[in-house]
Motif scaffolding. Structure first.
Motif, PDB file in Angstrom:
ATOM      1  N   UNK A 104       4.709   8.010   6.968  1.00 33.99           N
ATOM      2  CA  UNK A 104       3.301   7.716   6.700  1.00 33.99           C
ATOM      3  C   UNK A 104       3.215   6.640   5.608  1.00 33.99           C
ATOM      4  N   UNK A 105       2.034   6.097   5.428  1.00 35.32           N
ATOM      5  CA  UNK A 105       1.863   5.076   4.391  1.00 35.32           C
ATOM      6  C   UNK A 105       2.201   5.643   3.017  1.00 35.32           C
ATOM      7  N   UNK A 106       1.715   6.840   2.733  1.00 33.78           N
ATOM      8  CA  UNK A 106       1.977   7.470   1.437  1.00 33.78           C
ATOM      9  C   UNK A 106       3.474   7.685   1.224  1.00 33.78           C
ATOM     10  N   UNK A 107       4.150   8.247   2.231  1.00 34.15           N
ATOM     11  CA  UNK A 107       5.573   8.553   2.078  1.00 34.15           C
ATOM     12  C   UNK A 107       6.428   7.300   1.952  1.00 34.15           C
ATOM     13  N   UNK A 108       6.077   6.257   2.695  1.00 38.82           N
ATOM     14  CA  UNK A 108       6.843   5.013   2.591  1.00 38.82           C
ATOM     15  C   UNK A 108       6.678   4.399   1.209  1.00 38.82           C
ATOM     16  N   UNK A 109       5.443   4.360   0.697  1.00 40.09           N
ATOM     17  CA  UNK A 109       5.212   3.788  -0.630  1.00 40.09           C
ATOM     18  C   UNK A 109       5.889   4.614  -1.720  1.00 40.09           C
TER      19      UNK A 109
ATOM     20  N   UNK B 230       2.143  -6.659  11.671  1.00 38.15           N
ATOM     21  CA  UNK B 230       0.922  -7.390  12.038  1.00 38.15           C
ATOM     22  C   UNK B 230       0.587  -8.409  10.951  1.00 38.15           C
ATOM     23  N   UNK B 231      -0.426  -9.209  11.214  1.00 37.69           N
ATOM     24  CA  UNK B 231      -0.960 -10.142  10.232  1.00 37.69           C
ATOM     25  C   UNK B 231      -2.448  -9.892  10.047  1.00 37.69           C
ATOM     26  N   UNK B 232      -2.943 -10.240   8.869  1.00 39.84           N
ATOM     27  CA  UNK B 232      -4.369 -10.178   8.601  1.00 39.84           C
ATOM     28  C   UNK B 232      -4.748 -11.347   7.692  1.00 39.84           C
ATOM     29  N   UNK B 233      -6.023 -11.738   7.689  1.00 38.67           N
ATOM     30  CA  UNK B 233      -6.438 -12.878   6.862  1.00 38.67           C
ATOM     31  C   UNK B 233      -6.107 -12.668   5.392  1.00 38.67           C
ATOM     32  N   UNK B 234      -5.657 -13.742   4.747  1.00 35.21           N
ATOM     33  CA  UNK B 234      -5.301 -13.720   3.326  1.00 35.21           C
ATOM     34  C   UNK B 234      -6.534 -14.047   2.487  1.00 35.21           C
ATOM     35  N   UNK B 235      -6.963 -13.085   1.678  1.00 28.30           N
ATOM     36  CA  UNK B 235      -8.163 -13.274   0.860  1.00 28.30           C
ATOM     37  C   UNK B 235      -7.829 -13.676  -0.580  1.00 28.30           C
ATOM     38  N   UNK B 236      -6.541 -13.640  -0.935  1.00 29.54           N
ATOM     39  CA  UNK B 236      -6.143 -13.987  -2.305  1.00 29.54           C
ATOM     40  C   UNK B 236      -5.598 -15.411  -2.400  1.00 29.54           C
ATOM     41  N   UNK B 237      -5.547 -16.097  -1.283  1.00 30.75           N
ATOM     42  CA  UNK B 237      -5.059 -17.475  -1.245  1.00 30.75           C
ATOM     43  C   UNK B 237      -3.638 -17.613  -1.799  1.00 30.75           C
ATOM     44  N   UNK B 238      -2.792 -16.642  -1.455  1.00 28.41           N
ATOM     45  CA  UNK B 238      -1.398 -16.694  -1.909  1.00 28.41           C
ATOM     46  C   UNK B 238      -0.432 -16.881  -0.742  1.00 28.41           C
TER      47      UNK B 238
ATOM     48  N   UNK C 268       3.252  -4.268   7.339  1.00 33.23           N
ATOM     49  CA  UNK C 268       4.001  -3.280   8.108  1.00 33.23           C
ATOM     50  C   UNK C 268       3.069  -2.137   8.495  1.00 33.23           C
ATOM     51  N   UNK C 269       3.331  -1.547   9.648  1.00 33.05           N
ATOM     52  CA  UNK C 269       2.466  -0.484  10.165  1.00 33.05           C
ATOM     53  C   UNK C 269       3.149   0.868  10.037  1.00 33.05           C
ATOM     54  N   UNK C 270       2.738   1.705   9.099  1.00 38.72           N
ATOM     55  CA  UNK C 270       3.249   3.082   9.064  1.00 38.72           C
ATOM     56  C   UNK C 270       2.695   3.856  10.253  1.00 38.72           C
ATOM     57  N   UNK C 271       3.141   5.064  10.434  1.00 36.92           N
ATOM     58  CA  UNK C 271       2.734   5.831  11.610  1.00 36.92           C
ATOM     59  C   UNK C 271       1.239   6.149  11.588  1.00 36.92           C
ATOM     60  N   UNK C 272       0.629   6.202  10.400  1.00 38.33           N
ATOM     61  CA  UNK C 272      -0.797   6.532  10.281  1.00 38.33           C
ATOM     62  C   UNK C 272      -1.632   5.320   9.885  1.00 38.33           C
ATOM     63  N   UNK C 273      -1.191   4.107  10.287  1.00 39.79           N
ATOM     64  CA  UNK C 273      -1.875   2.904   9.801  1.00 39.79           C
ATOM     65  C   UNK C 273      -3.297   2.763  10.329  1.00 39.79           C
ATOM     66  N   UNK C 274      -3.607   3.348  11.479  1.00 37.42           N
ATOM     67  CA  UNK C 274      -4.970   3.260  12.014  1.00 37.42           C
ATOM     68  C   UNK C 274      -5.949   3.988  11.092  1.00 37.42           C
TER      69      UNK C 274
ATOM     70  N   UNK D 207      -4.416   2.572   6.979  1.00 40.27           N
ATOM     71  CA  UNK D 207      -4.254   1.148   6.736  1.00 40.27           C
ATOM     72  C   UNK D 207      -2.792   0.720   6.710  1.00 40.27           C
ATOM     73  N   UNK D 208      -2.583  -0.576   6.751  1.00 43.68           N
ATOM     74  CA  UNK D 208      -1.236  -1.138   6.772  1.00 43.68           C
ATOM     75  C   UNK D 208      -0.683  -1.303   5.348  1.00 43.68           C
ATOM     76  N   UNK D 209       0.607  -1.589   5.268  1.00 42.60           N
ATOM     77  CA  UNK D 209       1.256  -1.874   3.988  1.00 42.60           C
ATOM     78  C   UNK D 209       1.398  -3.386   3.884  1.00 42.60           C
TER      79      UNK D 209
END
Length: 413
Positions: free
Chosen positions: A194-199, A224-232, A241-247, A250-252
């Motif tokens: 899961x996202x929590x366990x991976x982090x 996956x990719x998503x728009x960059x809002x921090x301009x980095x 990265x997509x954890x098993x519960x990313x839907x 959320x993604x990492x």
């Protein structure tokens, strides 16, 4: 087992075993050690750091946690004396139980290690499920996410994680107890990817890292990719990265991965990330990307007005990704054997086993050559095979926090 330790703070934790072992806390050093009744004192040398230790032993298989190097040794029976000795600080006094609850979180690693070594096999924690193994100079987190209950499930990720674990143990001498594997097949809920366990596992990976440590983060799953809002980002997209519960959770995002396992790296610490996922080229947000065609390191800094941190705290971070940010990674059955395998993982482990002293540059060349061979063999295959087996279009990418000579530097974990 671990959940019961969290919720109950007894004075003693008793493990039902042939030696009637009791884990207690010393009144002097507040550390956890083994004792039993009747007890005996044994002096021996730690097999890791060779320092002389004193331990309460009840059999020739009683584990001892060395106070110098924090690794587990198995003492041998010596001169017996009818007194209790703390297995950590060697204080010859009765172990005080009222201090057991103080500093409890800091000693979960010692409890987990002792339980896994001393308890019967039915009760012992598996090496990959030990949440806080003993202190070693090598540590790894391996994630294989299958998404078994979703339409876009993957079939080769568990094979990938197991393949990588075998490589770390056999080829790079990683201690089994210092490899944490997260897959959906694990019985321990803390090891589901899961996202929590991976982090949490990433934080464990770099916690208290010291000069000489070799750390590995491996991920096989969806990217996956998503728009960059921090301009980095140069291309305007964040990699994730997509954890098993990313839907649901959320993604990492690459920014979070960078701040979690790249920033804390101290001088002398080396981190390798191997990511077998789509759009994973710059998943660690490192300063430099290697251009294999031009044989040069290219700057990965974006033209941002805000200061962007992509560097470590003195250590080195190196990432080998399955493909460039704009590409997709593949898993395949073309390699034979049982089930599917990620293309990067299979070819990487195969190349290292066949060429143990391979350089980073030679490894990149080898990966590209093997991918081209697969595609050529498919072109010569039958029409049906060409229909059901698409061409592999992925270029493995190397990135790093600092430049180095890829033609001479040996790939070592």
């Amino acid at each position: 087992m671990e959940a019961s330790l969290k919720n109950k703070r007894y004075k003693k934790i008793i493990v039902s075993s042939p030696t009637n072992t009791t884990i207690q806390r010393c009144y002097a050093c507040k550390n956890v050690c083994n004792s039993s009744q009747p007890s005996a004192e044994a002096r021996f040398f730690c097999r890791w750091c060779k320092s002389e230790c004193v331990s309460v032993v009840t059999s020739r298989t009683t584990p001892y946690l060395c106070s110098t190097c924090h690794n587990v040794s198995i003492p041998t029976l010596g001169q017996e004396k009818s007194r209790e000795v703390c297995g950590i600080c060697s204080q010859v006094k009765k172990i005080g139980t009222k201090f057991f609850k103080h500093g409890y979180p800091d000693n979960r690693n010692k409890i987990g290690t002792l339980l896994s070594r001393e308890a019967p096999s039915s009760m012992a924690l598996s090496s990959s499920s030990s949440s806080f193994p003993g202190r070693h100079s090598k540590r790894a987190v391996l994630c294989g996410v299958s998404y078994t209950k979703m339409k876009f499930k993957l079939k080769g990720t568990v094979n990938d994680a197991n393949n990588m674990r075998e490589l770390l143990i056999k080829n790079f001498k990683f201690p089994n107890e210092c490899i944490r594997v997260l897959t959906e097949q694990e019985k321990n809920a803390d090891l589901i990817p899961t996202k929590h366990n991976i982090m949490e596992s990433l934080r464990w990976l770099v916690k208290d890292c010291q000069a000489g440590d070799s750390l590995v983060f491996y991920f096989s799953g969806h990217g996956l990719q998503q728009p960059d809002f921090k301009e980095d980002e140069i291309d305007g997209f964040d990699e994730a990265l997509c954890p098993v519960d990313f839907i649901k959770e959320g993604m990492i995002i690459d920014n979070d991965i960078n701040s979690t396992i790249v920033w804390p790296l101290k001088s002398g610490v080396t981190l390798h990330a191997i990511v077998d996922a789509c759009h994973s080229g710059t998943i660690l947000d490192l300063l430099y990307v290697y251009n294999l065609e031009r044989n040069i390191w290219e700057d990965n800094k974006p033209p941002s007005k805000e200061p962007i941190r992509k560097h470590t705290s003195g250590g080195v971070a190196i990432c080998l990704s399955a493909c460039e940010d704009s590409q997709s990674a593949n898993d395949s059955t073309v390699f034979g054997g049982k089930g599917m395998n990620g293309v990067l993982t299979y070819l990487l482990t195969k190349a290292i086993r066949e060429h143990p002293q391979i350089t980073y540059g030679a490894l990149l060349d080898k990966l590209q050559i093997e991918i081209k061979k697969i595609n050529r063999s498919r072109c010569r295959s039958s029409i049906l095979q060409r229909i059901f087996h698409r061409k592999i279009v992925q270029d493995p990418l190397l990135s790093s926090s600092e430049k180095f000579d890829v033609s001479t530097k040996i790939f070592a974990l």
